[in-house]
Design an enzyme around this catalytic site. Sequence first.
Site, mmCIF file in Angstrom:
data_model
loop_
_atom_site.group_PDB
_atom_site.id
_atom_site.type_symbol
_atom_site.label_atom_id
_atom_site.label_comp_id
_atom_site.label_asym_id
_atom_site.label_seq_id
_atom_site.Cartn_x
_atom_site.Cartn_y
_atom_site.Cartn_z
ATOM 1 N N TYR A 1 43.761 43.980 45.156
ATOM 2 C CA TYR A 1 44.409 42.703 44.848
ATOM 3 C C TYR A 1 45.228 42.780 43.576
ATOM 4 O O TYR A 1 45.125 43.736 42.805
ATOM 5 C CB TYR A 1 43.354 41.593 44.727
ATOM 6 N N LYS B 1 42.231 48.537 41.499
ATOM 7 C CA LYS B 1 42.001 47.087 41.407
ATOM 8 C C LYS B 1 41.419 46.585 42.734
ATOM 9 O O LYS B 1 42.033 45.835 43.487
ATOM 10 C CB LYS B 1 43.296 46.355 41.054
ATOM 11 N N GLU C 1 36.185 48.275 29.099
ATOM 12 C CA GLU C 1 37.038 47.086 29.191
ATOM 13 C C GLU C 1 36.150 45.868 29.329
ATOM 14 O O GLU C 1 34.925 45.971 29.192
ATOM 15 C CB GLU C 1 37.989 47.215 30.383
ATOM 16 N N LEU D 1 40.883 49.749 34.192
ATOM 17 C CA LEU D 1 42.069 49.402 34.972
ATOM 18 C C LEU D 1 43.297 49.511 34.067
ATOM 19 O O LEU D 1 43.271 49.012 32.938
ATOM 20 C CB LEU D 1 41.949 47.973 35.501
#
Length: 279
Positions: A33, A144, A176, A200
């Site tokens: 996505y 993702k 992250e 990511l």
Amino acid sequence: MQDLGYYNGEYGPIDQMKVPMLDRALYFGDGVYEVTYTRNHRLFALDEHIDRFYNSAGLLQIKLPHTKEQMKKLLEEMVRKVDDDRLFVYWQASRGAGAREHTFPEQGEACILMMIRPGRLKDLGEKVGLITLPDTRFLHCNIKTINLIPSVMAAQRAKEAGCFEAVLHRDGRVTECAHSNVSILRDGVFVTAPTDHLILPGIARAHLIRACKGLGIPVDETPFTVDELMRADEVIVSSSSVLCLGADRIDGKPVGGRAAQLLAALQKTVLDEFERETR
């Protein structure tokens, strides 16, 4: 129209759209996505989001039914159908629909879903609180994918603690956040984790690096620790919805506040870029 949904060529209000039970997104989370925002019905950083979308799909061997240009045109057409000019734009591709078997469908083609509703960037002047949590996600964080349960649980923990985000770490190394990248300012240098398989490659993160180079701020793409995070001059959370947000507390302890002018310059630069691109 106030909001708009799309599924494999069918349009309608989001609450009236239906997704087949055999879509592999429902029982495997087998898909990828992207998310961005608009102003004046213009999608921010669309080329970069499309490139990452196709890269994620390629890494999972998902065959997309449209070219990049066709996907961009479809998104732009969708955005123009919604009344509000400041929008949250979400799109995903699942591997397709078929019997529940772990192996790929023989001749499967991706199912495309889109969702557009009113949404605005977060106020960059707001300071937020963070918590730290062990990073228990899988080892393909650079894709993702819609497999987001670990991130969902971490985000819920942050909400219950009255904080904006959860900073994840593996053996002391900061990776992250639950749904953002995290970077720091230290001695005038912008320090951010490298884009390996543990994080990511954030679009907002890339724009921050570009802003740093324009402002003459050195960039260091190397891992940093939780201890370095706590001692940083500024802690920065970045994503498509917040661009560049400063934190003032982590796990209830005060952090940052020692490079306010540098942080403000970065925030102004990325916000100016957003406003120019969506003019």
